[in-house]
Design a protein around this motif. Structure first.
Motif, mmCIF file in Angstrom:
data_model
loop_
_atom_site.group_PDB
_atom_site.id
_atom_site.type_symbol
_atom_site.label_atom_id
_atom_site.label_comp_id
_atom_site.label_asym_id
_atom_site.label_seq_id
_atom_site.Cartn_x
_atom_site.Cartn_y
_atom_site.Cartn_z
ATOM 1 N N GLY A 86 -0.260 -29.416 15.855
ATOM 2 C CA GLY A 86 1.449 -28.584 15.457
ATOM 3 C C GLY A 86 1.974 -28.779 14.040
ATOM 4 N N GLN A 87 1.280 -28.584 13.348
ATOM 5 C CA GLN A 87 1.480 -27.534 11.991
ATOM 6 C C GLN A 87 2.252 -26.689 11.710
ATOM 7 O OE1 GLN A 87 0.033 -29.293 8.972
ATOM 8 N NE2 GLN A 87 -0.115 -31.074 11.153
ATOM 9 N N VAL A 88 2.194 -25.805 12.628
ATOM 10 C CA VAL A 88 3.108 -24.448 12.803
ATOM 11 C C VAL A 88 3.935 -23.982 13.836
ATOM 12 C CG1 VAL A 88 2.123 -23.562 10.923
ATOM 13 C CG2 VAL A 88 1.884 -22.386 13.183
ATOM 14 N N LEU A 89 4.985 -24.105 13.990
ATOM 15 C CA LEU A 89 5.604 -23.646 15.451
ATOM 16 C C LEU A 89 6.151 -24.594 16.308
ATOM 17 C CD1 LEU A 89 7.239 -21.039 16.874
ATOM 18 C CD2 LEU A 89 5.058 -20.672 17.575
ATOM 19 N N THR A 90 6.425 -25.973 15.581
ATOM 20 C CA THR A 90 7.171 -26.834 17.014
ATOM 21 C C THR A 90 6.677 -26.687 18.348
ATOM 22 O OG1 THR A 90 8.206 -28.080 16.313
ATOM 23 C CG2 THR A 90 6.392 -27.867 15.111
ATOM 24 N N GLY A 91 7.415 -27.103 18.957
ATOM 25 C CA GLY A 91 8.004 -27.129 20.311
ATOM 26 C C GLY A 91 9.617 -27.046 19.930
ATOM 27 N N ALA A 92 9.940 -27.650 19.359
ATOM 28 C CA ALA A 92 12.110 -27.702 18.629
ATOM 29 C C ALA A 92 11.478 -26.274 18.113
ATOM 30 C CB ALA A 92 11.836 -28.219 17.858
ATOM 31 N N GLU A 93 10.917 -25.512 17.441
ATOM 32 C CA GLU A 93 10.559 -24.003 16.820
ATOM 33 C C GLU A 93 10.942 -23.243 17.957
ATOM 34 O OE1 GLU A 93 8.154 -24.093 12.963
ATOM 35 O OE2 GLU A 93 7.895 -26.015 13.403
ATOM 36 N N GLY A 123 1.794 -14.051 12.928
ATOM 37 C CA GLY A 123 0.623 -13.833 12.609
ATOM 38 C C GLY A 123 -0.215 -14.480 12.767
ATOM 39 N N LEU A 124 -0.589 -15.339 14.070
ATOM 40 C CA LEU A 124 -0.813 -16.120 14.268
ATOM 41 C C LEU A 124 -1.849 -15.952 15.977
ATOM 42 C CD1 LEU A 124 2.419 -19.425 14.362
ATOM 43 C CD2 LEU A 124 0.410 -19.032 13.059
ATOM 44 N N GLU A 125 -2.084 -15.087 16.231
ATOM 45 C CA GLU A 125 -3.441 -14.679 17.007
ATOM 46 C C GLU A 125 -4.219 -14.702 16.913
ATOM 47 O OE1 GLU A 125 -2.662 -10.957 14.670
ATOM 48 O OE2 GLU A 125 -1.929 -12.979 15.002
ATOM 49 N N GLU A 126 -4.701 -14.995 15.554
ATOM 50 C CA GLU A 126 -6.652 -15.364 15.870
ATOM 51 C C GLU A 126 -6.322 -17.389 15.947
ATOM 52 O OE1 GLU A 126 -8.466 -13.476 15.596
ATOM 53 O OE2 GLU A 126 -7.004 -11.202 15.741
ATOM 54 N N PRO A 127 -7.548 -16.982 16.207
ATOM 55 C CA PRO A 127 -8.702 -18.612 16.193
ATOM 56 C C PRO A 127 -7.682 -19.381 14.992
ATOM 57 C CG PRO A 127 -9.911 -17.536 16.846
ATOM 58 C CD PRO A 127 -9.039 -16.707 16.250
ATOM 59 N N GLN A 128 -7.792 -19.492 13.907
ATOM 60 C CA GLN A 128 -7.089 -19.442 12.489
ATOM 61 C C GLN A 128 -6.040 -19.483 12.873
ATOM 62 O OE1 GLN A 128 -8.956 -16.696 12.629
ATOM 63 N NE2 GLN A 128 -8.198 -15.509 10.483
ATOM 64 N N TRP A 159 8.510 -10.679 42.270
ATOM 65 C CA TRP A 159 9.262 -11.737 41.178
ATOM 66 C C TRP A 159 8.564 -10.036 40.248
ATOM 67 C CZ3 TRP A 159 11.752 -16.134 39.124
ATOM 68 C CH2 TRP A 159 12.333 -17.258 40.253
ATOM 69 N N ALA A 160 10.031 -10.375 39.383
ATOM 70 C CA ALA A 160 9.579 -9.767 38.316
ATOM 71 C C ALA A 160 9.217 -10.228 37.365
ATOM 72 C CB ALA A 160 11.322 -9.140 37.699
ATOM 73 N N THR A 161 8.527 -10.045 35.743
ATOM 74 C CA THR A 161 7.971 -11.473 34.798
ATOM 75 C C THR A 161 8.275 -10.702 33.460
ATOM 76 O OG1 THR A 161 5.920 -10.681 35.023
ATOM 77 C CG2 THR A 161 6.010 -12.537 35.984
ATOM 78 N N ILE A 162 8.545 -11.728 32.693
ATOM 79 C CA ILE A 162 8.022 -11.259 31.190
ATOM 80 C C ILE A 162 7.559 -11.470 30.268
ATOM 81 C CG2 ILE A 162 9.645 -11.031 29.137
ATOM 82 C CD1 ILE A 162 12.524 -10.073 30.408
ATOM 83 N N ARG A 163 6.735 -11.287 30.155
ATOM 84 C CA ARG A 163 4.847 -12.237 29.088
ATOM 85 C C ARG A 163 5.774 -12.478 27.865
ATOM 86 N NH1 ARG A 163 0.348 -8.977 31.887
ATOM 87 N NH2 ARG A 163 2.716 -8.149 32.251
ATOM 88 N N VAL A 164 6.608 -13.186 26.886
ATOM 89 C CA VAL A 164 7.208 -13.896 25.293
ATOM 90 C C VAL A 164 5.476 -14.342 25.048
ATOM 91 C CG1 VAL A 164 8.574 -14.973 24.390
ATOM 92 C CG2 VAL A 164 9.054 -14.194 26.732
ATOM 93 N N ASP A 165 5.470 -13.281 23.894
ATOM 94 C CA ASP A 165 4.485 -13.872 23.025
ATOM 95 C C ASP A 165 4.896 -14.347 21.329
ATOM 96 O OD1 ASP A 165 2.125 -13.584 21.288
ATOM 97 O OD2 ASP A 165 1.555 -11.542 21.774
ATOM 98 N N SER A 166 4.910 -15.305 21.261
ATOM 99 C CA SER A 166 5.502 -16.313 20.040
ATOM 100 C C SER A 166 4.373 -16.399 19.031
ATOM 101 C CB SER A 166 5.660 -17.446 20.652
ATOM 102 O OG SER A 166 6.795 -18.070 21.329
ATOM 103 N N HIS A 167 3.100 -15.876 19.484
ATOM 104 C CA HIS A 167 2.158 -15.905 18.030
ATOM 105 C C HIS A 167 1.732 -14.547 17.224
ATOM 106 C CE1 HIS A 167 1.182 -19.101 20.788
ATOM 107 N NE2 HIS A 167 0.194 -19.946 20.079
ATOM 108 N N THR A 168 1.478 -13.519 18.256
ATOM 109 C CA THR A 168 1.685 -12.496 17.350
ATOM 110 C C THR A 168 2.321 -11.580 16.733
ATOM 111 O OG1 THR A 168 -0.203 -10.900 19.494
ATOM 112 C CG2 THR A 168 0.511 -9.896 17.528
ATOM 113 N N PRO A 169 3.877 -11.578 16.864
ATOM 114 C CA PRO A 169 5.067 -11.740 15.775
ATOM 115 C C PRO A 169 4.898 -12.380 14.525
ATOM 116 C CG PRO A 169 5.825 -12.053 17.745
ATOM 117 C CD PRO A 169 4.506 -12.425 18.237
#
Length: 301
Positions: free
Chosen positions: A117-124, A104-109, A92-102
């Motif tokens: 559930g305060q940012v980037l909900t599933g519906a977003e 600015g949500l990659e750090e623990p805070q 299989w080929a794969t594409i890992r989709v990073d929704s966080h880094t673009p």
């Protein structure tokens, strides 16, 4: 540190706590309804995400069956890398989709807000699923008839939101419109979906409006999950199967949420289980390669 003293002090403290709870509740309402979410064109959202895609593929020109990989609320990790490696070994080929880094949500805070559930909900994040699916289907190395959606926890929630919103005439909250030529779940291209301990609670639209797409789906749930109640997911599975959807679930005994994560926070209710992690990788490959998923797609489309 300030400490409340007397009746007035406790009244002030209670008012502050009440105000914070109200702010959190209003923020969640705004995120869930989309009132406080910025919408983008599909092209804009794809341009935001694409620089952070990580694609792997077998040797040769292809096209290859391809899995789009969506992490939990803590962002891409070694766990997602393990998915990619296991699928690569199966052709299989794969594409890992990073929704966080673009965003600015990659750090623990940052990702802690996602988990709360305060940012980037599933519906977003369903918008991320939509644009990456449309993008992948146009790539030369991708077999557009065999694209799988794989997600854990928040990623599984996002995939279910995507299917549910597409079937119910709702555009994902981060999008102004569906990608060009894309008005539904593309059941002729989504080969199957494999979800690990997804969030199936009340904020997930799939719990009350479901979907109709004949996309074979297997949920791998954790018996001792106190983060994403497996019973909620079993309700979705039972209701969907009763309506003829090719959906099923397995509950793994004596394991927790994120049982396949080697690194967990000190006070996390999750614990790593190497045997369950190995089983999940094997089961994912078996399910995505299973002939019955192709049969269901051929008869259900």
């Amino acid at each position: 540190m300030w400490r409340p003293k007397g009746l007035v002090g406790w009244s002030v403290a209670a008012a502050i706590v009440g105000a914070l709870v109200l702010v959190i509740a209003l923020n969640m309402l705004g995120r869930y309804t989309g009132l406080t979410v910025d919408r983008h064109s599909p092209e804009e959202l794809l341009a935001l995400l694409a620089p952070h895609f990580r694609a792997t593929r077998p040797d040769g020109a292809g096209p290859f069956p391809t899995a789009l990989l969506y992490s939990g609320c803590d962002g891409p990790s070694a766990t997602v890398d393990a998915w990619a490696e296991a699928l690569h070994a199966r052709g299989w080929a794969t594409i890992r989709v990073d929704s966080h880094t673009p965003r600015g949500l990659e750090e623990p805070q940052g990702w802690a807000l996602v988990c709360a559930g305060q940012v980037l909900t599933g519906a977003e994040r369903a918008g991320d699923v939509a644009v990456t699916l449309a993008h992948a289907a146009a790539l030369s190395f991708v077999d557009s008839r065999r694209i799988a959606l794989v997600g854990a926890s928040h990623g599984g929630w996002s995939i279910m939101e995507f299917l549910s919103m597409a079937d119910n005439g709702q555009v994902p909250l981060t999008l102004e419109e569906w990608p060009m030529g894309f008005t539904g779940p593309m059941t002729d291209r989504v080969h199957a979906s494999f979800l690990l301990y997804p969030y199936c609670g009340e904020l997930n639209r799939a719990t009350w409006q479901g979907w109709e797409a004949q996309v074979p789906m297997l949920m791998l749930l954790a018996e001792d999950d106190v983060v994403a109640d497996p019973e909620n997911c079993l309700d979705i599975v039972e209701e969907g199967a009763a309506r003829g959807l090719p959906i099923s679930a397995e509950v793994l005994d004596d394991v927790t949420h994120a049982f396949d994560h080697r690194s967990t926070l000190e006070f996390s209710p999750s614990r790593y289980d190497p045997d369950a992690a190995a089983y999940a990788l094997r089961r994912m490959g078996e399910f995505l390669d299973a002939p019955q998923t192709e049969t269901v797609k051929d008869t259900g489309g």
